[in-house]
Design a protein around this motif. Structure first.
Motif, PDB file in Angstrom:
ATOM      1  N   SER A  66       0.845  -1.191   0.000  1.00 34.46           N
ATOM      2  CA  SER A  66       0.000   0.000   0.000  1.00 34.46           C
ATOM      3  C   SER A  66       0.875   1.234   0.000  1.00 34.46           C
ATOM      4  N   THR A  67       0.298   2.304  -0.466  1.00 36.85           N
ATOM      5  CA  THR A  67       1.012   3.566  -0.468  1.00 36.85           C
ATOM      6  C   THR A  67       0.003   4.707  -0.502  1.00 36.85           C
ATOM      7  N   THR A  68       0.500   5.885  -0.209  1.00 35.06           N
ATOM      8  CA  THR A  68      -0.343   7.070  -0.287  1.00 35.06           C
ATOM      9  C   THR A  68      -0.255   7.651  -1.689  1.00 35.06           C
ATOM     10  N   ASN A  69      -1.393   7.821  -2.298  1.00 39.48           N
ATOM     11  CA  ASN A  69      -1.459   8.367  -3.653  1.00 39.48           C
ATOM     12  C   ASN A  69      -2.303   9.621  -3.659  1.00 39.48           C
ATOM     13  N   TRP A  70      -2.242  10.322  -4.771  1.00 41.85           N
ATOM     14  CA  TRP A  70      -3.213  11.373  -5.007  1.00 41.85           C
ATOM     15  C   TRP A  70      -4.185  10.838  -6.044  1.00 41.85           C
ATOM     16  N   MET A  71      -5.463  11.057  -5.792  1.00 42.15           N
ATOM     17  CA  MET A  71      -6.472  10.384  -6.608  1.00 42.15           C
ATOM     18  C   MET A  71      -7.659  11.295  -6.870  1.00 42.15           C
ATOM     19  N   TYR A  72      -8.433  10.911  -7.898  1.00 48.23           N
ATOM     20  CA  TYR A  72      -9.737  11.516  -8.131  1.00 48.23           C
ATOM     21  C   TYR A  72     -10.798  10.599  -7.530  1.00 48.23           C
ATOM     22  N   GLU A  73     -11.650  11.164  -6.728  1.00 47.18           N
ATOM     23  CA  GLU A  73     -12.769  10.418  -6.128  1.00 47.18           C
ATOM     24  C   GLU A  73     -12.299   9.197  -5.346  1.00 47.18           C
ATOM     25  N   GLY A  74     -11.101   9.244  -4.813  1.00 48.49           N
ATOM     26  CA  GLY A  74     -10.612   8.122  -4.023  1.00 48.49           C
ATOM     27  C   GLY A  74     -10.364   6.867  -4.837  1.00 48.49           C
ATOM     28  N   GLN A  75     -10.306   6.995  -6.159  1.00 48.33           N
ATOM     29  CA  GLN A  75     -10.111   5.815  -7.009  1.00 48.33           C
ATOM     30  C   GLN A  75      -8.795   5.921  -7.763  1.00 48.33           C
ATOM     31  N   PHE A  76      -8.187   4.785  -7.960  1.00 49.82           N
ATOM     32  CA  PHE A  76      -6.940   4.727  -8.716  1.00 49.82           C
ATOM     33  C   PHE A  76      -6.959   3.524  -9.650  1.00 49.82           C
ATOM     34  N   PRO A  77      -6.898   3.756 -10.962  1.00 55.39           N
ATOM     35  CA  PRO A  77      -7.006   5.041 -11.655  1.00 55.39           C
ATOM     36  C   PRO A  77      -8.338   5.736 -11.346  1.00 55.39           C
ATOM     37  N   GLY A  78      -8.416   6.987 -11.716  1.00 55.82           N
ATOM     38  CA  GLY A  78      -9.618   7.764 -11.462  1.00 55.82           C
ATOM     39  C   GLY A  78     -10.826   7.184 -12.179  1.00 55.82           C
ATOM     40  N   PRO A  79     -12.020   7.642 -11.823  1.00 59.08           N
ATOM     41  CA  PRO A  79     -13.234   7.081 -12.410  1.00 59.08           C
ATOM     42  C   PRO A  79     -13.261   7.222 -13.920  1.00 59.08           C
ATOM     43  N   GLU A  80     -13.816   6.198 -14.557  1.00 55.27           N
ATOM     44  CA  GLU A  80     -13.963   6.261 -16.011  1.00 55.27           C
ATOM     45  C   GLU A  80     -15.044   7.257 -16.359  1.00 55.27           C
ATOM     46  N   LEU A  81     -14.705   8.201 -17.219  1.00 59.05           N
ATOM     47  CA  LEU A  81     -15.700   9.112 -17.776  1.00 59.05           C
ATOM     48  C   LEU A  81     -16.043   8.592 -19.157  1.00 59.05           C
ATOM     49  N   ARG A  82     -17.328   8.370 -19.401  1.00 60.20           N
ATOM     50  CA  ARG A  82     -17.752   7.766 -20.677  1.00 60.20           C
ATOM     51  C   ARG A  82     -18.942   8.541 -21.209  1.00 60.20           C
ATOM     52  N   VAL A  83     -18.792   9.096 -22.392  1.00 57.81           N
ATOM     53  CA  VAL A  83     -19.852   9.894 -22.995  1.00 57.81           C
ATOM     54  C   VAL A  83     -19.977   9.523 -24.468  1.00 57.81           C
ATOM     55  N   GLN A  84     -21.059   9.993 -25.070  1.00 55.06           N
ATOM     56  CA  GLN A  84     -21.268   9.789 -26.499  1.00 55.06           C
ATOM     57  C   GLN A  84     -20.628  10.937 -27.270  1.00 55.06           C
ATOM     58  N   GLU A  85     -20.154  10.595 -28.452  1.00 54.52           N
ATOM     59  CA  GLU A  85     -19.526  11.607 -29.301  1.00 54.52           C
ATOM     60  C   GLU A  85     -20.460  12.793 -29.505  1.00 54.52           C
ATOM     61  N   GLY A  86     -19.924  13.987 -29.288  1.00 55.49           N
ATOM     62  CA  GLY A  86     -20.704  15.200 -29.482  1.00 55.49           C
ATOM     63  C   GLY A  86     -21.419  15.682 -28.237  1.00 55.49           C
ATOM     64  N   ASP A  87     -21.447  14.847 -27.199  1.00 57.73           N
ATOM     65  CA  ASP A  87     -22.081  15.278 -25.956  1.00 57.73           C
ATOM     66  C   ASP A  87     -21.263  16.386 -25.287  1.00 57.73           C
ATOM     67  N   VAL A  88     -21.970  17.228 -24.577  1.00 51.37           N
ATOM     68  CA  VAL A  88     -21.294  18.248 -23.777  1.00 51.37           C
ATOM     69  C   VAL A  88     -21.030  17.663 -22.393  1.00 51.37           C
ATOM     70  N   LEU A  89     -19.770  17.647 -22.033  1.00 53.96           N
ATOM     71  CA  LEU A  89     -19.353  17.103 -20.744  1.00 53.96           C
ATOM     72  C   LEU A  89     -18.917  18.254 -19.847  1.00 53.96           C
ATOM     73  N   SER A  90     -19.419  18.247 -18.629  1.00 54.65           N
ATOM     74  CA  SER A  90     -19.041  19.270 -17.666  1.00 54.65           C
ATOM     75  C   SER A  90     -18.471  18.587 -16.433  1.00 54.65           C
ATOM     76  N   VAL A  91     -17.273  18.968 -16.060  1.00 49.06           N
ATOM     77  CA  VAL A  91     -16.607  18.345 -14.920  1.00 49.06           C
ATOM     78  C   VAL A  91     -16.232  19.432 -13.920  1.00 49.06           C
ATOM     79  N   GLU A  92     -16.816  19.328 -12.732  1.00 50.81           N
ATOM     80  CA  GLU A  92     -16.423  20.261 -11.679  1.00 50.81           C
ATOM     81  C   GLU A  92     -15.343  19.617 -10.843  1.00 50.81           C
ATOM     82  N   LEU A  93     -14.160  20.206 -10.882  1.00 54.95           N
ATOM     83  CA  LEU A  93     -13.017  19.682 -10.144  1.00 54.95           C
ATOM     84  C   LEU A  93     -12.901  20.426  -8.813  1.00 54.95           C
ATOM     85  N   THR A  94     -12.893  19.667  -7.740  1.00 50.12           N
ATOM     86  CA  THR A  94     -12.647  20.246  -6.414  1.00 50.12           C
ATOM     87  C   THR A  94     -11.256  19.843  -5.966  1.00 50.12           C
ATOM     88  N   ASN A  95     -10.479  20.825  -5.595  1.00 50.32           N
ATOM     89  CA  ASN A  95      -9.091  20.565  -5.228  1.00 50.32           C
ATOM     90  C   ASN A  95      -8.953  20.425  -3.710  1.00 50.32           C
TER      91      ASN A  95
END
Ligand SMILES: [Cu+2]
Length: 460
Positions: A57-86
């Motif tokens: 085990s080790t300490t990592n920096w992650m998105y949403e506590g997941q490593f790798p970060g969560p899969e973002l999956r959208v359809q071509e042409g869709d508008v994707l909005s991602v709010e990043l909290t630091n």
């Protein structure tokens, strides 16, 4: 299959690529999408613990506590909005690697945005196109090597390849400690004070292993398949300093996409890719059993990263390893299915760039002798056909990545390309159809952080 027109947002018709002087087309800055998002996602970047194998085990920096970060999956042409909290104790950004977003959404600190302070949020909104296999990652310092990345899949509305199921396969180098640049140019070996006769080598960070989907070989992920299926694998090299060679035991791979762009299907038994590159490959599940997917470091000696392809009918047991590769994918094999507009004939502007280790005491990597950020921008004008010729005067490979644009390299369309060591030469061509300030850089994170980058700047 319809041709993909990359310039749609700029209002290009693009009907006749290469017709005459290219005059009459308008290239205007791509404005940030204001339409209602089709998909909204919140990502929080924070520190956490990962367990890439049962007793590790080790300490990592992650998105949403997941490593790798969560899969973002959208359809071509869709508008994707991602709010990043630091929630890190450091500034951060996200870059949408490979997607030609509007410039303010590109996530490059001090180039396209101010880095996001600890405790703050920032919303990225863009139209997810063209379809393809991408990933997102922090573009601040060495944060990518601490774990701040995840896959971004933009699905085709009508795929040019048939498949029954798919898996995303992220290969990565595992650094169990805080990444840092070498403190000086010494690096052991024959690095150091300039000189070196072109043999100035490099030292990789102290990686403890190689990962597939965040797991060490001791605890590999399993991809289940059923006999008769066609399985699409979306391979992403999210490593920070590793070139991987990939094989799947018992199966030929049909490469169908390079950096997300569709290519004429090509059968191989292995491929090599550098940091930031992606390949999609399909296998026919016609060989029941339990088989290893293996990704070995071409520039390291860690045991290969592993995953397991297991047929439903298989009775378990340890997976069979791949035999040595004989038919390896070459860039020259790649034939893009749709052509890139605006890059035929002679270029309007050509840059000849030399990639090399910096001279002197500090650890630097340079483009034409300059280490970013103390480096001149590459200035271009809208609608130009721009050519960049690179010569690598170091012994190590440089996977060079251009933001905001695809480029043509040979008959392929890509966004990241390996320039081989020992005077390797690669020429890329792109159409200046996305005004702004874009980073062009080596995707070896340590080379990038040590200066191997330039801003490509549009001027009127
Ligand atoms: Cu490099």
């Amino acid at each position: 299959m319809g041709a993909t027109t990359l310039g749609v947002i700029a209002g290009c018709s693009g009907q006749l690529p290469g017709s005459g002087d290219g005059g009459g087309r308008e290239v205007t800055p791509r404005s940030t999408v204001t339409a209602e998002p089709d998909t909204s996602v919140n990502l929080t970047a924070a520190s956490g613990t990962i367990r890439p194998a049962p007793e590790t085990s080790t300490t990592n920096w992650m998105y949403e506590g997941q490593f790798p970060g969560p899969e973002l999956r959208v359809q071509e042409g869709d508008v994707l909005s991602v709010e990043l909290t630091n929630d890190l104790q450091a500034k951060t950004t996200i870059h949408w690697h490979g997607i030609p977003v509007a410039n303010p959404m590109d996530g490059v600190p001090n180039v396209t945005q101010d880095p996001i302070d600890s405790g703050e949020t920032f919303t990225y909104t863009f139209r997810a196109e063209p379809a393809g296999t991408y990933f997102y990652h922090s573009h601040v310092g060495l944060q990518l090597d601490r774990g701040l990345f995840g896959p971004l899949i933009v699905e085709e509305r009508s795929p040019h390849v048939e498949y029954d199921r798919e898996y995303v396969v992220i290969v990565d180098d595992y650094l169990p400690e805080e990444p840092e640049l070498p403190s000086d140019g010494g690096m052991g070996g024959d690095g150091g004070m300039g000189g070196g006769g072109g043999m100035m080598g490099d030292v990789r960070p102290p990686y403890e292993g190689l990962l597939i989907n965040g797991r060490l070989p001791a605890d590999p992920p399993t991809f289940e398949v059923a006999e008769g299926e066609r399985i699409r694998f979306r391979f992403v090299n999210a490593g920070s300093a590793t070139v991987f060679g990939v094989r799947i035991a018992g199966h030929e791979m049909t490469v169908t996409h390079a950096d997300g762009r569709p290519v004429e299907p090509i059968d191989v038994d292995s491929f090599v890719f550098g940091a930031g590159e992606r390949y999609d490959a399909v296998i026919e599940a016609t060989n029941p059993g339990t088989w290893a997917v293996q990704a070995n470091a071409l520039d390291g000696n860690e045991p290969p990263a592993r995953a397991v392809v297991e047929y439903e009918s298989a009775s378990g047991g340890s997976p069979q390893s791949p035999s040595s590769a004989s038919n390896r994918l070459q860039y020259g094999d790649l034939q893009a299915i749709s052509s890139l507009d605006g890059v035929s004939g002679e270029p309007d502007r050509t840059f000849d760039l030399t990639l090399s280790r910096g001279r002197g005491q500090s650890y630097t990597w340079t483009i034409d002798g300059q280490a970013y950020p103390d480096a001149d921008p590459l200035q271009i004008r809208p609608d130009e056909h721009v050519r960049i010729r690179m010569t690598n005067r170091s012994p190590v490979v440089h996977p060079m990545h251009l933001h905001g644009h695809f480029f043509q390299v040979g008959d392929a369309i890509k966004d990241t390309v390996i320039v081989p060591g020992h005077r390797g030469q690669v020429t890329i061509d792109f159409h200046a159809d996305n005004p702004g300030r874009w980073l062009f850089h080596c995707h070896n994170l340590y080379h990038l952080d040590a200066g191997m980058a330039r801003v490509v700047r549009y001027v009127e």
